[in-house]
Design a protein around this motif. Sequence first.
Motif, PDB file in Angstrom:
ATOM      1  N   MET A  83       1.186  -1.791   0.196  1.00 39.91           N
ATOM      2  CA  MET A  83       0.095   0.030  -0.090  1.00 39.91           C
ATOM      3  C   MET A  83       0.802   0.974  -0.097  1.00 39.91           C
ATOM      4  SD  MET A  83      -2.759   1.222   3.271  1.00 39.91           S
ATOM      5  CE  MET A  83      -4.476  -0.093   1.598  1.00 39.91           C
ATOM      6  N   THR A  84       0.761   2.002  -0.680  1.00 39.36           N
ATOM      7  CA  THR A  84       1.515   3.250  -0.712  1.00 39.36           C
ATOM      8  C   THR A  84       1.206   4.297  -0.571  1.00 39.36           C
ATOM      9  OG1 THR A  84       0.321   3.889  -2.909  1.00 39.36           O
ATOM     10  CG2 THR A  84       1.952   2.564  -3.594  1.00 39.36           C
ATOM     11  N   ALA A  85       1.520   5.718  -0.121  1.00 43.63           N
ATOM     12  CA  ALA A  85       1.120   6.657   0.763  1.00 43.63           C
ATOM     13  C   ALA A  85       0.135   7.137  -0.122  1.00 43.63           C
ATOM     14  CB  ALA A  85       2.008   7.471   0.897  1.00 43.63           C
ATOM     15  N   LEU A  86      -0.296   6.942  -1.674  1.00 39.91           N
ATOM     16  CA  LEU A  86      -1.303   7.556  -2.003  1.00 39.91           C
ATOM     17  C   LEU A  86      -2.912   7.076  -2.026  1.00 39.91           C
ATOM     18  CD1 LEU A  86       0.307   8.156  -5.497  1.00 39.91           C
ATOM     19  CD2 LEU A  86       0.002   9.957  -3.813  1.00 39.91           C
TER      20      LEU A  86
ATOM     21  N   PRO B 109       5.886   6.463  20.421  1.00 35.02           N
ATOM     22  CA  PRO B 109       6.564   6.259  19.822  1.00 35.02           C
ATOM     23  C   PRO B 109       7.179   4.752  19.424  1.00 35.02           C
ATOM     24  CG  PRO B 109       7.431   8.223  21.045  1.00 35.02           C
ATOM     25  CD  PRO B 109       5.666   7.288  21.819  1.00 35.02           C
ATOM     26  N   LEU B 110       7.491   4.056  20.416  1.00 32.49           N
ATOM     27  CA  LEU B 110       7.666   2.867  20.007  1.00 32.49           C
ATOM     28  C   LEU B 110       6.593   1.465  19.652  1.00 32.49           C
ATOM     29  CD1 LEU B 110       9.696   0.805  19.271  1.00 32.49           C
ATOM     30  CD2 LEU B 110      10.531  -0.311  21.627  1.00 32.49           C
ATOM     31  N   PHE B 111       6.004   1.784  20.314  1.00 28.17           N
ATOM     32  CA  PHE B 111       4.643   0.995  19.795  1.00 28.17           C
ATOM     33  C   PHE B 111       4.057   1.083  18.878  1.00 28.17           C
ATOM     34  CE2 PHE B 111       4.974  -0.277  24.297  1.00 28.17           C
ATOM     35  CZ  PHE B 111       5.857  -1.220  24.287  1.00 28.17           C
ATOM     36  N   GLY B 112       3.565   3.055  18.149  1.00 23.53           N
ATOM     37  CA  GLY B 112       3.190   3.111  17.238  1.00 23.53           C
ATOM     38  C   GLY B 112       3.615   2.712  15.524  1.00 23.53           C
ATOM     39  N   TRP B 113       5.162   2.826  15.641  1.00 22.68           N
ATOM     40  CA  TRP B 113       5.638   2.578  14.789  1.00 22.68           C
ATOM     41  C   TRP B 113       5.643   1.005  13.824  1.00 22.68           C
ATOM     42  CZ3 TRP B 113      10.716   4.109  17.619  1.00 22.68           C
ATOM     43  CH2 TRP B 113      10.269   6.137  16.830  1.00 22.68           C
ATOM     44  N   MET B 114       4.894   0.195  14.892  1.00 22.46           N
ATOM     45  CA  MET B 114       4.616  -1.279  14.914  1.00 22.46           C
ATOM     46  C   MET B 114       3.705  -1.346  14.782  1.00 22.46           C
ATOM     47  SD  MET B 114       7.562  -3.526  17.648  1.00 22.46           S
ATOM     48  CE  MET B 114       6.121  -2.839  18.936  1.00 22.46           C
ATOM     49  N   ALA B 115       2.320  -1.171  15.305  1.00 27.15           N
ATOM     50  CA  ALA B 115       0.873  -1.014  15.512  1.00 27.15           C
ATOM     51  C   ALA B 115       0.896  -0.061  13.648  1.00 27.15           C
ATOM     52  CB  ALA B 115       0.685   0.309  16.111  1.00 27.15           C
TER      53      ALA B 115
ATOM     54  N   ASP C 155       3.014  -0.408  10.962  1.00 26.89           N
ATOM     55  CA  ASP C 155       3.448  -1.417  10.424  1.00 26.89           C
ATOM     56  C   ASP C 155       2.507  -2.540  10.275  1.00 26.89           C
ATOM     57  OD1 ASP C 155       5.590  -0.082   9.529  1.00 26.89           O
ATOM     58  OD2 ASP C 155       7.221  -1.057  10.657  1.00 26.89           O
ATOM     59  N   ALA C 156       1.879  -2.497  10.995  1.00 32.10           N
ATOM     60  CA  ALA C 156       1.165  -3.653  11.636  1.00 32.10           C
ATOM     61  C   ALA C 156      -0.284  -4.060  10.850  1.00 32.10           C
ATOM     62  CB  ALA C 156       0.788  -4.539  13.129  1.00 32.10           C
ATOM     63  N   ALA C 157      -0.610  -2.880  10.754  1.00 33.87           N
ATOM     64  CA  ALA C 157      -2.014  -2.019  10.303  1.00 33.87           C
ATOM     65  C   ALA C 157      -1.302  -2.164   9.020  1.00 33.87           C
ATOM     66  CB  ALA C 157      -2.390   0.003  10.149  1.00 33.87           C
ATOM     67  N   ASN C 158      -0.349  -2.319   8.179  1.00 33.53           N
ATOM     68  CA  ASN C 158      -0.198  -1.541   6.746  1.00 33.53           C
ATOM     69  C   ASN C 158      -0.088  -2.848   6.313  1.00 33.53           C
ATOM     70  OD1 ASN C 158      -1.813   0.826   6.706  1.00 33.53           O
ATOM     71  ND2 ASN C 158       0.510   1.961   6.891  1.00 33.53           N
ATOM     72  N   ALA C 159       0.553  -3.630   7.077  1.00 33.45           N
ATOM     73  CA  ALA C 159       1.071  -5.010   6.820  1.00 33.45           C
ATOM     74  C   ALA C 159       1.272  -5.746   4.863  1.00 33.45           C
ATOM     75  CB  ALA C 159       1.331  -6.128   7.834  1.00 33.45           C
TER      76      ALA C 159
ATOM     77  N   ALA D 170       2.266  -9.759   3.672  1.00 31.58           N
ATOM     78  CA  ALA D 170       2.177 -10.920   3.882  1.00 31.58           C
ATOM     79  C   ALA D 170       3.368 -11.242   4.922  1.00 31.58           C
ATOM     80  CB  ALA D 170       2.045 -11.637   3.227  1.00 31.58           C
ATOM     81  N   ASP D 171       4.191 -11.015   4.594  1.00 33.03           N
ATOM     82  CA  ASP D 171       6.202 -11.649   5.347  1.00 33.03           C
ATOM     83  C   ASP D 171       6.059 -10.888   6.407  1.00 33.03           C
ATOM     84  OD1 ASP D 171       6.515 -13.385   3.708  1.00 33.03           O
ATOM     85  OD2 ASP D 171       7.943 -12.765   2.594  1.00 33.03           O
ATOM     86  N   ASP D 172       5.698  -9.096   6.638  1.00 35.83           N
ATOM     87  CA  ASP D 172       5.734  -8.986   7.855  1.00 35.83           C
ATOM     88  C   ASP D 172       5.420  -9.052   8.909  1.00 35.83           C
ATOM     89  OD1 ASP D 172       6.449  -6.485   6.129  1.00 35.83           O
ATOM     90  OD2 ASP D 172       4.835  -5.469   6.068  1.00 35.83           O
ATOM     91  N   TRP D 173       3.928  -9.584   9.069  1.00 38.78           N
ATOM     92  CA  TRP D 173       3.511 -10.295  10.201  1.00 38.78           C
ATOM     93  C   TRP D 173       4.239 -10.831  11.009  1.00 38.78           C
ATOM     94  CZ3 TRP D 173      -0.962  -8.428  12.135  1.00 38.78           C
ATOM     95  CH2 TRP D 173      -1.575  -7.711  11.288  1.00 38.78           C
ATOM     96  N   TYR D 174       4.945 -11.828  10.465  1.00 38.38           N
ATOM     97  CA  TYR D 174       6.118 -12.559  11.127  1.00 38.38           C
ATOM     98  C   TYR D 174       7.532 -11.598  11.386  1.00 38.38           C
ATOM     99  CZ  TYR D 174       4.438 -16.600   7.935  1.00 38.38           C
ATOM    100  OH  TYR D 174       4.028 -17.142   7.334  1.00 38.38           O
ATOM    101  N   TYR D 175       8.415 -10.249  11.167  1.00 35.74           N
ATOM    102  CA  TYR D 175       8.523  -9.991  10.840  1.00 35.74           C
ATOM    103  C   TYR D 175       7.539  -9.121  12.655  1.00 35.74           C
ATOM    104  CZ  TYR D 175      11.231 -10.331   7.040  1.00 35.74           C
ATOM    105  OH  TYR D 175      11.780 -11.242   6.834  1.00 35.74           O
ATOM    106  N   THR D 176       7.032  -8.927  12.801  1.00 32.76           N
ATOM    107  CA  THR D 176       5.661  -7.799  13.641  1.00 32.76           C
ATOM    108  C   THR D 176       5.561  -8.873  14.833  1.00 32.76           C
ATOM    109  OG1 THR D 176       4.774  -6.543  12.117  1.00 32.76           O
ATOM    110  CG2 THR D 176       3.858  -6.618  14.844  1.00 32.76           C
ATOM    111  N   THR D 177       5.347  -9.802  14.864  1.00 34.72           N
ATOM    112  CA  THR D 177       5.063 -10.931  15.974  1.00 34.72           C
ATOM    113  C   THR D 177       6.449 -11.389  16.375  1.00 34.72           C
ATOM    114  OG1 THR D 177       3.470 -12.475  14.160  1.00 34.72           O
ATOM    115  CG2 THR D 177       4.461 -13.808  16.140  1.00 34.72           C
TER     116      THR D 177
END
Length: 82
Positions: A1-4, A21-27, A29-33, A35-42
């Motif tokens: 998903m792009t910024a547009l 600051p820290l949790f918001g960045w991960m949230a 990333d998780a909201a705009n994840a 397929a592979d990003d879920w593994y990194y978030t977990t």
Amino acid sequence: MTALEMPQRLPLWQRLLFAIPLFGWMARDAANAEADDWYYTTGAIFSMWGCSTLLFGLPGLYIPALMMVPVMFLILILISRG
């Protein structure tokens, strides 16, 4: 998903969550994840849990688990409602 493709104005709860600051960045990333990003978030969540255990000892292990109890109750209620 792009910024547009992002909505022009996010809801208030998302803006507040993403502002932490820290949790918001991960949230964000998780909201705009993808397929592979879920593994990194977990992995990041479990790594933070491990760091809290190393830093605070047993309370760092137990308190995050106890905080998940209301979340699991909410998930069970949502599942039971259909």
